[in-house]
Design a protein around this motif. Sequence first.
Motif, PDB file in Angstrom:
ATOM      1  N   SER A 140       0.819  -1.212   0.000  1.00 25.60           N
ATOM      2  CA  SER A 140       0.000   0.000   0.000  1.00 25.60           C
ATOM      3  C   SER A 140       0.853   1.261   0.000  1.00 25.60           C
ATOM      4  CB  SER A 140      -0.931   0.002   1.216  1.00 25.60           C
ATOM      5  OG  SER A 140      -1.701   1.172   1.265  1.00 25.60           O
ATOM      6  N   LYS A 141       1.876   1.289   0.855  1.00 24.98           N
ATOM      7  CA  LYS A 141       2.729   2.497   0.945  1.00 24.98           C
ATOM      8  C   LYS A 141       4.156   2.091   1.285  1.00 24.98           C
ATOM      9  CE  LYS A 141      -0.861   5.801   2.390  1.00 24.98           C
ATOM     10  NZ  LYS A 141      -1.292   6.741   3.464  1.00 24.98           N
ATOM     11  N   GLY A 194       7.538   4.265   2.719  1.00 22.03           N
ATOM     12  CA  GLY A 194       7.979   5.593   3.134  1.00 22.03           C
ATOM     13  C   GLY A 194       8.470   5.587   4.563  1.00 22.03           C
ATOM     14  N   LEU A 252       5.305   5.996   8.624  1.00 21.67           N
ATOM     15  CA  LEU A 252       3.934   5.707   8.204  1.00 21.67           C
ATOM     16  C   LEU A 252       3.069   5.408   9.416  1.00 21.67           C
ATOM     17  CD1 LEU A 252       4.499   3.439   5.063  1.00 21.67           C
ATOM     18  CD2 LEU A 252       4.136   5.912   5.140  1.00 21.67           C
ATOM     19  N   GLU A 302       4.569   0.313  -4.646  1.00 21.12           N
ATOM     20  CA  GLU A 302       3.153   0.479  -4.317  1.00 21.12           C
ATOM     21  C   GLU A 302       2.271  -0.084  -5.434  1.00 21.12           C
ATOM     22  OE1 GLU A 302       2.448   4.576  -3.380  1.00 21.12           O
ATOM     23  OE2 GLU A 302       3.826   4.557  -1.654  1.00 21.12           O
TER      24      GLU A 302
END
Length: 989
Positions: free
Chosen positions: A597-598, A600, A603, A907
């Motif tokens: 999903s992500k 980074g 989070l 992603e």
Amino acid sequence: MKKLLFSLLAVAAMTSHAQEYFPNNDDISAVSSASRAITNATIITAPGKKIENASILIKDGKIVEIGKNIKIPKNALVEDATGTFIYPSFIEAYGDFGMEKPSRTSRGGQQYDEGRKGFYWNDHIRPEQNAIDFYEYDEKAAKSMMEAGYGTVQTHLHDGIARGTGMLVALNTNGDDSGRVLKNSNGAYYSFDRSSQTNQSYPTSLMGTLALLRQAHFDADWYAKGKSKTKDRSLEALNNTKNMVQYIEAGDKKNILRADKLGDRVGKQFIIVGGMDAYEMIDDIKATNAQLILPMDFEDAYDVTNPYQEWYINLSTMRDWKQGPANPMMLQKAGINYAITTHGLKSPGDLKEKLMRAMEYGLTADQALAALTTVPAKMLQADAMIGTLEKGKLANFIVTSGELFDKDTDIYENWVQGSKHQLKDRSILNVDGTYTTSLNGENYTMTISGDSKSVVVKQDSTKLGSKISRNGDWITVTTTQKDTTDKSYNRWNAKLGPDNSMISGKVYLADGTERNFTARKTTTDEKSEDDKKDDEDKDEDMAMKEMGPLTYPNVAFGSITKPVAETILYKNATVWTNEADGILENTDVLVKNGKISKVGSNLGAGGARVIDATGMHLTSGIIDEHSHIGIDGGVNEAGHNSTAEVTIEDVVDHEDINLYRDLAGGVTTSQLLHGSANPIGGRSAIIKLKWGYKPDEMIYNNSPKFIKFALGENVKQSRYDNGVRFPQTRMGVEQVFEDYFTRGQAYDKSRGTDDFRYDEEMEVISEILKGERYVSCHSYVQSEINMMMEVAERYGFVLNTFTHILEGYKVADKMAEHGAGGSTFSDWWAYKYEVLDAIPYNGAIMHSQGVVTAFNSDDAEMSRRLNQEAAKAVKYGDVSEEEAWKFVTLNPAKLLHIDDRTGSIKEGKDADLVLWNTNPLDIQATAQMTMIDGAVFFDIKKDEQMRAAVKKERQQLVNEMIMAKNKGLKTQAPKQAVKTLYDCDTIEW
């Protein structure tokens, strides 16, 4: 072969008399047509339907009347059956009764038999066989089946993949075939087993068998349209029997699903023989809507008293012993219709013991009776004449001493077509039981069993040496004396009482005195302390009849529940993205709904499960471009030089423990390849290693289409002593490709014409020529690699991948120009002649020339440490760590055309991830967690718990097996269950 001409038989003849129109020069007396009546019995007319104090009237082999107070003709022969029970006799739906044994030939010979012109090209397809041509009534086998309770058997020749028709026979030894052959052509039979009557080499594998069955049915449909220029008796027989009931012997649970899938493809709903382990995939089997003919050959306990031999037995086999007898009950609960067969048992007489084991798990007497009577009668489309006791049906029934499935019940008589076959004199009462008496102030218990064949006598609690003999209603028991060392004996001589509740007579003591005695049979309330202790032991046994854990899959290291996708946040990991971002330090990755999903920093977790990955490395899952794990029934279809019609997708084995071991090594995707026995091999299966899921759920959805080609020593059979198949040389290998691609072009041109014949093999060749199916080509020598690219270019397609490719460094520039990738070994060399020039710098050199390069395993052990294989690209060729890691992740994803789904951390891609304790190229690296589609399929902490659970469960099952042995139950010697670890050149004939 006995060509018995039964076409003139009166199939509906139900009497045991000879045919009425035959000349009779021996006896001019009239044949008696008197009725026969059996009275005062408890009659079970069908499962769950019982009539007390009832009678049955039969004439001319049929039931005329049945019930209470029926009118019996004055001239009827009447038998009083007071105290007995009458049941419908059993029906065997899958027998080989009376069949001539086919001659056996050696395997692996010619591909075609010139002597069978006019029949199908493959000699294992024999639908023209009719059981009646191989039949001869077998009195000895009939007696064995009647003693087990059978009155009717559907029989056929158990030989071949397509076996022809069966026939329905009444086991009436007092009759002849004019009456006992009830149906001389009934049902069409198939199996997954080759014929023993031919040494034709194809098929050599389960996937080959499935492909052959498909193509035979496609050919039969084409033949039915009148397009063939020649006569084919086999295809005619396939078409002539297509409206009959279709039976196929499959075997285990996986093969049941394969058989049903085959049926769906060719438009048939098979009745499937097999499924002793069906309870392990019961929902999937229920979804097929197939009826089963269920074998009952449950495992005996293993003798595990020797701890060294105990380890031969894997946990799955131990569970089979424990859980297998629950299978009938589980099928019943699931609403799966099944008949019970003796097929697989050493003797029909073993059936009752197997049924009683099943009843310990909850199978009821009515359910068992239905599976032996009404269900097979309907399956065989014979329920209008057999299966229940009703007016107008055949007088097929058994007379028993008690309720049918009680341990001590005897079958007195088996009546078939109204003809009595006496198995045991019912006028002689059953004396078995436990009796008690007192003598000179001492209490005696006498337990008689085995139909008066054995006896145990105890004086108070002391067991005495004892023997028994019987003559009619009289028994004689000889016992030793208590607390004496001299050889002196007491002799008990007694007669069984009329109500079977006592024995009375005299005991002649060792000192010469005589005493009268009466011993009464104990009731439930009167049991001795020893009997009560025996009951406690039985209760303890019943407690053992809990099935124990069922897991997904039902083998060691299976899970109680299937892994499902979670929302997980990995925090502070070193993330190997395989994307432009490279390797990211202290990075978070959020997994949601099976996707990445992500990616980074910092989070938010939301409702996610948070995993602290500080100091650990997160990578995409390893992808093995070339694997042979997880395959059933052979990795090579070696019978022909082209087997494009077969597919590994048919034979994926979701229970192979190597799948779990690969997960522990960080592997999430594998291409399961056909072997290298032929130039054009079979199609691949690209799977995600979803341990605990069924095969179809493991195969990639919208999977890219691949096929295995092969070059070199294996395909020209250099190392086979009996190689007879073309090609035998490397130039012959090239000619095979030329021939098949030319045929493929001609096949495409014939589409839409009147005489077009659908050919699964040619369909696949056509896909290759059109660029719709990718080729992964087993290769070693540069001359053949060049040849293969040139052939492909002549026919207008690109070789996708050269696998093995140990001389790839010699032709890397040409591979890059052609557009071929290379999937190779990291450092294998000199293990056979054609790899003498292999070097460990091969991968690095191909990579340097712009070839998409991967490292593969081709080996069940190596596939668990492909992370270490990737590291060798750093050692041999100074490839960067990041690029070396792509050799086992992104690059094989590109070669398999799945890099839009997996192979990197990006992603939107599938959450196929591995968490490592350190740099994955480090020799100390171990996978801590392996995730596929967002579900955790391996967790090193859970693995530790599972190891402990496996050890505990094994010990529990060992204890239960030892207990079974100590109780005198049958045991078998331990045997090692070894799964073949397939390599490219493994051939199972």
